[in-house]
Design a protein around this motif. Sequence first.
Motif, mmCIF file in Angstrom:
data_model
loop_
_atom_site.group_PDB
_atom_site.id
_atom_site.type_symbol
_atom_site.label_atom_id
_atom_site.label_comp_id
_atom_site.label_asym_id
_atom_site.label_seq_id
_atom_site.Cartn_x
_atom_site.Cartn_y
_atom_site.Cartn_z
ATOM 1 N N ASN A 1 -5.045 -5.620 -23.433
ATOM 2 C CA ASN A 1 -4.217 -4.410 -23.417
ATOM 3 C C ASN A 1 -3.433 -4.299 -22.103
ATOM 4 O OD1 ASN A 1 -3.424 -2.406 -25.036
ATOM 5 N ND2 ASN A 1 -5.127 -1.020 -24.607
ATOM 6 N N ARG A 2 -2.944 -5.427 -21.658
ATOM 7 C CA ARG A 2 -2.356 -5.475 -20.320
ATOM 8 C C ARG A 2 -0.952 -6.070 -20.371
ATOM 9 N NH1 ARG A 2 -6.329 -8.698 -17.188
ATOM 10 N NH2 ARG A 2 -7.508 -6.773 -17.113
ATOM 11 N N ALA A 3 -0.079 -5.566 -19.531
ATOM 12 C CA ALA A 3 1.262 -6.153 -19.402
ATOM 13 C C ALA A 3 1.416 -6.697 -17.979
ATOM 14 C CB ALA A 3 2.327 -5.101 -19.677
ATOM 15 N N ILE A 4 2.044 -7.862 -17.886
ATOM 16 C CA ILE A 4 2.322 -8.450 -16.577
ATOM 17 C C ILE A 4 3.814 -8.217 -16.331
ATOM 18 C CG2 ILE A 4 2.179 -10.531 -15.131
ATOM 19 C CD1 ILE A 4 -0.537 -9.647 -16.387
ATOM 20 N N VAL B 1 3.363 -6.700 -11.155
ATOM 21 C CA VAL B 1 2.765 -5.387 -11.373
ATOM 22 C C VAL B 1 1.891 -5.521 -12.622
ATOM 23 C CG1 VAL B 1 3.163 -2.928 -11.735
ATOM 24 C CG2 VAL B 1 4.837 -4.278 -10.438
ATOM 25 N N ILE B 2 0.595 -5.357 -12.456
ATOM 26 C CA ILE B 2 -0.326 -5.502 -13.583
ATOM 27 C C ILE B 2 -0.510 -4.106 -14.188
ATOM 28 C CG2 ILE B 2 -2.585 -6.428 -14.290
ATOM 29 C CD1 ILE B 2 -0.966 -8.416 -12.510
ATOM 30 N N VAL B 3 -0.060 -3.978 -15.433
ATOM 31 C CA VAL B 3 -0.106 -2.653 -16.071
ATOM 32 C C VAL B 3 -1.234 -2.623 -17.096
ATOM 33 C CG1 VAL B 3 1.231 -0.870 -17.257
ATOM 34 C CG2 VAL B 3 2.413 -2.553 -15.823
ATOM 35 N N ASP B 4 -2.231 -1.791 -16.867
ATOM 36 C CA ASP B 4 -3.331 -1.646 -17.823
ATOM 37 C C ASP B 4 -2.982 -0.586 -18.858
ATOM 38 O OD1 ASP B 4 -5.211 -3.562 -17.127
ATOM 39 O OD2 ASP B 4 -5.784 -2.427 -15.346
ATOM 40 N N ASN B 5 -3.723 -0.604 -19.953
ATOM 41 C CA ASN B 5 -3.502 0.360 -21.047
ATOM 42 C C ASN B 5 -2.068 0.307 -21.568
ATOM 43 O OD1 ASN B 5 -6.179 1.355 -20.912
ATOM 44 N ND2 ASN B 5 -5.587 2.479 -19.063
ATOM 45 N N ALA C 1 0.846 -1.218 0.000
ATOM 46 C CA ALA C 1 0.000 0.000 0.000
ATOM 47 C C ALA C 1 0.875 1.260 0.000
ATOM 48 C CB ALA C 1 -0.937 -0.013 1.201
ATOM 49 N N LYS C 2 2.077 1.146 0.574
ATOM 50 C CA LYS C 2 2.973 2.314 0.607
ATOM 51 C C LYS C 2 3.470 2.706 -0.784
ATOM 52 C CE LYS C 2 4.879 0.919 5.079
ATOM 53 N NZ LYS C 2 6.062 0.317 5.690
ATOM 54 N N LYS C 3 3.345 1.778 -1.741
ATOM 55 C CA LYS C 3 3.876 2.055 -3.085
ATOM 56 C C LYS C 3 2.866 2.805 -3.959
ATOM 57 C CE LYS C 3 7.120 -1.053 -2.085
ATOM 58 N NZ LYS C 3 8.183 -0.632 -1.204
ATOM 59 N N TYR D 1 -0.673 -9.175 -2.736
ATOM 60 C CA TYR D 1 0.642 -9.527 -3.266
ATOM 61 C C TYR D 1 1.074 -8.699 -4.481
ATOM 62 C CZ TYR D 1 -0.151 -13.555 -0.286
ATOM 63 O OH TYR D 1 -0.410 -14.357 0.803
ATOM 64 N N ASP D 2 0.113 -8.069 -5.163
ATOM 65 C CA ASP D 2 0.422 -7.420 -6.443
ATOM 66 C C ASP D 2 0.186 -5.907 -6.412
ATOM 67 O OD1 ASP D 2 0.981 -9.902 -7.590
ATOM 68 O OD2 ASP D 2 -1.140 -10.247 -8.032
ATOM 69 N N LEU D 3 0.805 -5.248 -7.396
ATOM 70 C CA LEU D 3 0.558 -3.824 -7.610
ATOM 71 C C LEU D 3 -0.178 -3.668 -8.942
ATOM 72 C CD1 LEU D 3 4.051 -2.279 -6.690
ATOM 73 C CD2 LEU D 3 1.982 -2.272 -5.270
ATOM 74 N N PHE D 4 -0.928 -2.576 -9.057
ATOM 75 C CA PHE D 4 -1.635 -2.263 -10.306
ATOM 76 C C PHE D 4 -1.149 -0.897 -10.769
ATOM 77 C CE2 PHE D 4 -3.905 -5.228 -7.775
ATOM 78 C CZ PHE D 4 -4.304 -6.196 -8.690
ATOM 79 N N ALA D 5 -0.972 -0.749 -12.103
ATOM 80 C CA ALA D 5 -0.327 0.483 -12.560
ATOM 81 C C ALA D 5 -0.798 0.882 -13.953
ATOM 82 C CB ALA D 5 1.184 0.260 -12.570
ATOM 83 N N GLU D 6 -0.464 2.120 -14.293
ATOM 84 C CA GLU D 6 -0.718 2.671 -15.638
ATOM 85 C C GLU D 6 0.626 3.121 -16.203
ATOM 86 O OE1 GLU D 6 -3.623 3.391 -17.365
ATOM 87 O OE2 GLU D 6 -5.045 2.614 -15.866
#
Length: 449
Positions: free
Chosen positions: A397-400, A414-418, A378-380, A438-443
């Motif tokens: 349209n996603r990168a792992i 880190v699951i990157v959308d768009n 959560a700190k990230k 366990y994971d982060l989500f990002a753009e």
Amino acid sequence: MSQAMKTGQAPKIGLVSLGCPKALVDSERIMTTLRAQGYAFSRDYEGADLVLVNTCGFLDSAKQESLEAIGEALSENGRVIVTGCLGVEEELIRKTHPNVLAVSGPHQYEAVVGAVHEHLPPVPNKFVDLVPEQGLKLTPRHYAYLKISEGCNNRCSFCIIPQIRGDLASRPAASVIGEAERLVKGGVKELLVISQDTSAYGLDIKYATSPYKGRQIPARFYDLSKELGELGAWVRLHYVYPYPHVDQVIELMAEGKVLPYLDIPFQHASPKVLKAMRRPANQEKTLDRIRKWREICPDLAIRSNFIVGFPGETEEDFEFLLDWLEEAEIDRAGCFEYEPVTGAPANELEGIVPDEVKRERFERLMEVAQDVSINQLAKKVGLTIEVLVDDVEPQANRAIARSKWDAPDIDGQVIVDNATGIMPGDLMTVTVTDSDEYDLFAEPVTKAN
Ligand code: SF4
């Protein structure tokens, strides 16, 4: 069943490498991967459980030489896997030598390693294996394991690695750096440094220097980390023990030369249990040390592994471990229930912990570990970070990807959308938008290359 499987010894492979320097790099990459998975190499046909022939097919004379080499390996050993440039002519190989076990083409690392697993399975030991079992299936080209030593001078009571692989035997620094440089030139973006005890690197050879590009490089943990950090790839350190000399390497992390990530298999925290386990650095004040490391490098992530239900572990010892895990803020924790390993001294210890207690402790530990992980991740959120893409899902349209705090196969993602126009192996700059257990989500912000 191979001799290795019967005896529990490391399975042995003979390697015949023909052709140009590129083929040699391929051979080295295959060897690195297999070595990291516990295979050993034999210098002669006789001592090998299986022979790998890396062929050349550029000229007719090279083809002929390759076919002869396959024939020789078959008659001397009998169990042969063929790879390399001539592998594209599978029909020719099979027509000439119908008994080969498998054939693959050049750069098909995953296929070769897969064929070796099929015909000569590795001997697994989940407490001490350097590469997670789920990681055996393939190593994508953008990361590679770099094994810096064999064997171990420690004598942990639950482990038989020193009996199987012997005492610590470090590779000269120049050999490790040379291999790393070739890997990076071949497209590897992340080097995963492994051994049984990375912080002990060089001790056996008295930190001897070896010449690399006109300089003498000592076989010392700090010097090696620094040199690897100059190659332009991510450098991730696994199997480090909390000795005082590790502090210096944390400074390299703070400078951005080495990833701010340490994989330290603590296995426990209770001094009594650590002593019974005969763990290295069990006298060190690890909480103080971790605090100090985080002062030097505030975004350091610590990955660790723990064994619950070790003989003699009381409820009090276990609660000590849970408190310690929270206080140390171990970012990523794995856990095993203790199981005796044939031949390990711990089998003689008293105080067997019943299976249901082990299971209950496993679940409690994983719950605490998950809470710590949630808080740490959560700190990230809100940060802009660099990630390395492992996989893409074009339809979604996603990168792992992974951040510098995540090792492949064992940590989160880190699951990157768009994410459009992205390929596995790309480095991207992303903004973290959310997190879970366990994971982060990002753009994406930008793609670096
Ligand atoms: S450090 Fe301990 S557990 Fe790891 S290989 Fe050496 S003896 Fe085994």
